[in-house]
Design a protein around this motif. Sequence first.
Motif, PDB file in Angstrom:
ATOM      1  N   ASP A 301       0.769  -1.186   0.045  1.00 11.84           N
ATOM      2  CA  ASP A 301      -0.021  -0.119   0.033  1.00 11.84           C
ATOM      3  C   ASP A 301       0.903   1.219  -0.043  1.00 11.84           C
ATOM      4  N   GLY A 302       2.244   1.320   0.444  1.00  9.29           N
ATOM      5  CA  GLY A 302       3.048   2.352   0.417  1.00  9.29           C
ATOM      6  C   GLY A 302       2.790   3.105   1.557  1.00  9.29           C
ATOM      7  N   GLN A 303       1.723   3.281   2.164  1.00 16.80           N
ATOM      8  CA  GLN A 303       1.505   4.181   3.270  1.00 16.80           C
ATOM      9  C   GLN A 303       2.014   3.337   4.785  1.00 16.80           C
ATOM     10  N   SER A 304       1.974   2.096   4.773  1.00 17.84           N
ATOM     11  CA  SER A 304       2.327   1.513   5.831  1.00 17.84           C
ATOM     12  C   SER A 304       3.724   1.697   6.342  1.00 17.84           C
ATOM     13  N   GLN A 305       4.519   2.035   5.308  1.00 18.45           N
ATOM     14  CA  GLN A 305       6.107   2.285   5.761  1.00 18.45           C
ATOM     15  C   GLN A 305       6.181   3.758   6.487  1.00 18.45           C
ATOM     16  N   ARG A 306       5.075   4.551   6.335  1.00 19.77           N
ATOM     17  CA  ARG A 306       5.220   5.815   7.134  1.00 19.77           C
ATOM     18  C   ARG A 306       4.323   5.719   8.453  1.00 19.77           C
ATOM     19  N   ALA A 307       4.104   4.602   8.897  1.00 15.40           N
ATOM     20  CA  ALA A 307       3.398   4.455  10.267  1.00 15.40           C
ATOM     21  C   ALA A 307       4.295   3.957  11.151  1.00 15.40           C
ATOM     22  N   ALA A 308       4.203   4.534  12.445  1.00 20.10           N
ATOM     23  CA  ALA A 308       4.869   4.187  13.601  1.00 20.10           C
ATOM     24  C   ALA A 308       4.684   2.681  13.835  1.00 20.10           C
ATOM     25  N   THR A 309       3.462   2.247  14.097  1.00 17.65           N
ATOM     26  CA  THR A 309       3.108   0.795  14.121  1.00 17.65           C
ATOM     27  C   THR A 309       2.046   0.249  13.045  1.00 17.65           C
ATOM     28  N   VAL A 310       2.347  -0.916  12.630  1.00 19.14           N
ATOM     29  CA  VAL A 310       1.740  -1.529  11.374  1.00 19.14           C
ATOM     30  C   VAL A 310       1.076  -3.022  11.982  1.00 19.14           C
ATOM     31  N   HIS A 311      -0.339  -2.761  11.907  1.00 18.67           N
ATOM     32  CA  HIS A 311      -1.096  -3.971  12.283  1.00 18.67           C
ATOM     33  C   HIS A 311      -1.406  -5.069  11.460  1.00 18.67           C
ATOM     34  N   LEU A 312      -0.837  -6.161  11.387  1.00 17.09           N
ATOM     35  CA  LEU A 312      -1.000  -7.128  10.622  1.00 17.09           C
ATOM     36  C   LEU A 312      -1.820  -8.385  10.717  1.00 17.09           C
ATOM     37  N   GLY A 313      -3.034  -8.464  10.347  1.00 16.83           N
ATOM     38  CA  GLY A 313      -4.003  -9.228  10.734  1.00 16.83           C
ATOM     39  C   GLY A 313      -5.307  -9.323   9.861  1.00 16.83           C
ATOM     40  N   ASN A 314      -5.171  -8.490   8.758  1.00 22.25           N
ATOM     41  CA  ASN A 314      -6.302  -8.351   7.832  1.00 22.25           C
ATOM     42  C   ASN A 314      -7.581  -7.937   8.533  1.00 22.25           C
ATOM     43  N   THR A 315      -8.716  -8.582   8.420  1.00 21.87           N
ATOM     44  CA  THR A 315      -9.943  -8.148   8.818  1.00 21.87           C
ATOM     45  C   THR A 315     -10.173  -8.226  10.264  1.00 21.87           C
ATOM     46  N   ALA A 316     -11.199  -7.554  10.950  1.00 22.73           N
ATOM     47  CA  ALA A 316     -11.423  -7.765  12.527  1.00 22.73           C
ATOM     48  C   ALA A 316     -12.041  -9.103  12.789  1.00 22.73           C
ATOM     49  N   GLU A 317     -12.486  -9.791  11.931  1.00 25.23           N
ATOM     50  CA  GLU A 317     -13.113 -10.938  12.099  1.00 25.23           C
ATOM     51  C   GLU A 317     -11.850 -11.847  12.061  1.00 25.23           C
ATOM     52  N   GLU A 318     -10.923 -11.828  11.508  1.00 25.10           N
ATOM     53  CA  GLU A 318      -9.914 -12.777  11.496  1.00 25.10           C
ATOM     54  C   GLU A 318      -9.091 -12.673  12.745  1.00 25.10           C
ATOM     55  N   ILE A 319      -8.934 -11.182  12.991  1.00 25.45           N
ATOM     56  CA  ILE A 319      -8.157 -10.817  14.320  1.00 25.45           C
ATOM     57  C   ILE A 319      -8.676 -11.461  15.509  1.00 25.45           C
ATOM     58  N   VAL A 320     -10.028 -11.156  15.645  1.00 25.09           N
ATOM     59  CA  VAL A 320     -10.711 -11.826  16.733  1.00 25.09           C
ATOM     60  C   VAL A 320     -10.625 -13.253  16.872  1.00 25.09           C
ATOM     61  N   ARG A 321     -10.829 -13.963  15.671  1.00 31.12           N
ATOM     62  CA  ARG A 321     -10.941 -15.483  15.621  1.00 31.12           C
ATOM     63  C   ARG A 321      -9.413 -15.911  16.344  1.00 31.12           C
ATOM     64  N   ASN A 322      -8.357 -15.314  15.711  1.00 27.87           N
ATOM     65  CA  ASN A 322      -6.972 -15.719  15.828  1.00 27.87           C
ATOM     66  C   ASN A 322      -6.610 -15.509  17.338  1.00 27.87           C
ATOM     67  N   GLU A 323      -7.030 -14.085  17.971  1.00 31.65           N
ATOM     68  CA  GLU A 323      -6.639 -13.787  19.584  1.00 31.65           C
ATOM     69  C   GLU A 323      -7.221 -14.858  20.297  1.00 31.65           C
ATOM     70  N   ALA A 324      -8.644 -15.157  19.886  1.00 33.27           N
ATOM     71  CA  ALA A 324      -9.297 -16.030  20.927  1.00 33.27           C
ATOM     72  C   ALA A 324      -8.807 -17.560  20.964  1.00 33.27           C
ATOM     73  N   ALA A 325      -8.079 -17.885  19.681  1.00 36.74           N
ATOM     74  CA  ALA A 325      -7.754 -19.154  19.557  1.00 36.74           C
ATOM     75  C   ALA A 325      -6.121 -19.201  20.596  1.00 36.74           C
ATOM     76  N   SER A 326      -5.333 -18.263  20.321  1.00 44.88           N
ATOM     77  CA  SER A 326      -4.218 -18.206  21.049  1.00 44.88           C
ATOM     78  C   SER A 326      -4.563 -17.965  22.559  1.00 44.88           C
ATOM     79  N   HIS A 327      -5.534 -17.405  22.998  1.00 42.54           N
ATOM     80  CA  HIS A 327      -5.802 -17.288  24.370  1.00 42.54           C
ATOM     81  C   HIS A 327      -6.227 -18.599  24.811  1.00 42.54           C
TER      82      HIS A 327
END
Length: 477
Positions: A301-327
């Motif tokens: 995307d080009g803009q992520s290089q200019r961010a202090a932090t980049v969140h890599l997890g795609n959609t909210a649904e994917e993040i919610v699912r994977n965080e619950a599984a890790s927990h």
Amino acid sequence: MGKFDVIVIGSGPNGLAAAVTLQQQGLSTLIVEGSPTIGGGMRTKELTLPGFRHDVCSAIHPMAMASPFMRSLPLKDYGLEFIEADYAAAHPLDNGDVALLHRSLERTAHDLGIDGSTYKRLISPVVSRWGSLAVDTMGPLRFPRHPLDLVRFGLDALKPATWTAATFKTQKAKALWAGVAAHGIQPLSNWATSAIGLVLTAVGHRYGWPIPRGGSQAIADALAAYYLSLGGQVQTGQWVKDVRELPDHKIVILDLTPKQMLNINGLAFDDRYRKQLHKYRYGMGVFKIDWALSEPTPFKDGQSQRAATVHLGNTAEEIVRNEAASHAGRAVEKPFVLFTQPSQFDKSRAPQGKHTAWAYCHVPHGSETDFTAAIEGQIERFAPGFKETILARHTFNPKQLETYNPNYIGGDINGGIMDIAQLYTRPTLSLTPYRTSNRSVYLCSSSTPPGGGVHGMCGYQAARIVLKDHFNIEVKL
């Protein structure tokens, strides 16, 4: 070494904060640190190749300037300089879109399109009232100084982050929200997980997500330099196994989590207090990687290089699912990854033309699974060609993190899970959790309110109680 009013065991941000607060009031204090250098989670080292300076633990510091305690100190006079990236955070999606957390609330809302008005309604009150909210939320449970502001905040903050995500219509807004809320390192369906999202997003608009020039060690060094200028003393390279080995003192303050407290002899805790410490719960661990890179990370995307932090997890649904599984103790193939490349903004971090990068993902508590491929796969997903830029890497699994810093039990960098049951009553069910059952021993670690983060407020609050209990001194930020 003589006699001290207070000895602080541990030199993380909270140990340093406690010692500074006490020394400001004219007490004689000593910090005792087991490692050769001070800092706790604020250390910077050459972990990969010569000339590549990596933050061993924390790297980006949203709460550093949002903390009333940190803002009260003249740390700039002692060499601390913060750098602000173009964006506080970026969240790329598989569809090629990217959500951006601008310093400007208006620009962020504009970028979110039809969700802009919902975003502003949610975040704007926290941005405008952060001064009062910080005083009332970054400490123990007590009657607030600004009750109406706190009630308004609480109505949104106590909700599960998944509920808040459901108020947005677009995947872009949902993803931005979920990525920020996931900093809480717990399932986003838990009560009060919206609090993390609200606070980190709001302080991003108010203060940015700053990067310390030279690395996180610069924060520790500035705090220590200020502390020493007040007459404080530091002893490094001394792991305390028995408090009776310490120099003469009146009070001990522990920058430790409950598990280490139970392993130190001579603290004379009663059985009831010890049982409460044994029941304290730790959360997910983290798997962390540092890289020496040949060039900047090639985000699509080009803009992520200019961010202090980049969140890599795609959609909210994917993040919610994977965080619950890790927990739940399951290893996931596509974990939520927090990524930063400090050398994009601070050229002192790497040799000319080269770069450093830092990332971690949340993993089951104490896991010894190697998540290197999973993390690098998530980066490659949004930055094709990243793997070809790797010159060297250094990894930490949860067990290795705990060996490096015993406060990180099972890789838990928050000093215990910060769910609603342990948000304020940590580590015990008490309105003043900085006190222990021994009137001469206090606790100031991230296992006390307000919990994890480089803000020093746990240390300040513990020192404030010590001053009131033993020296008849009232302090207030």
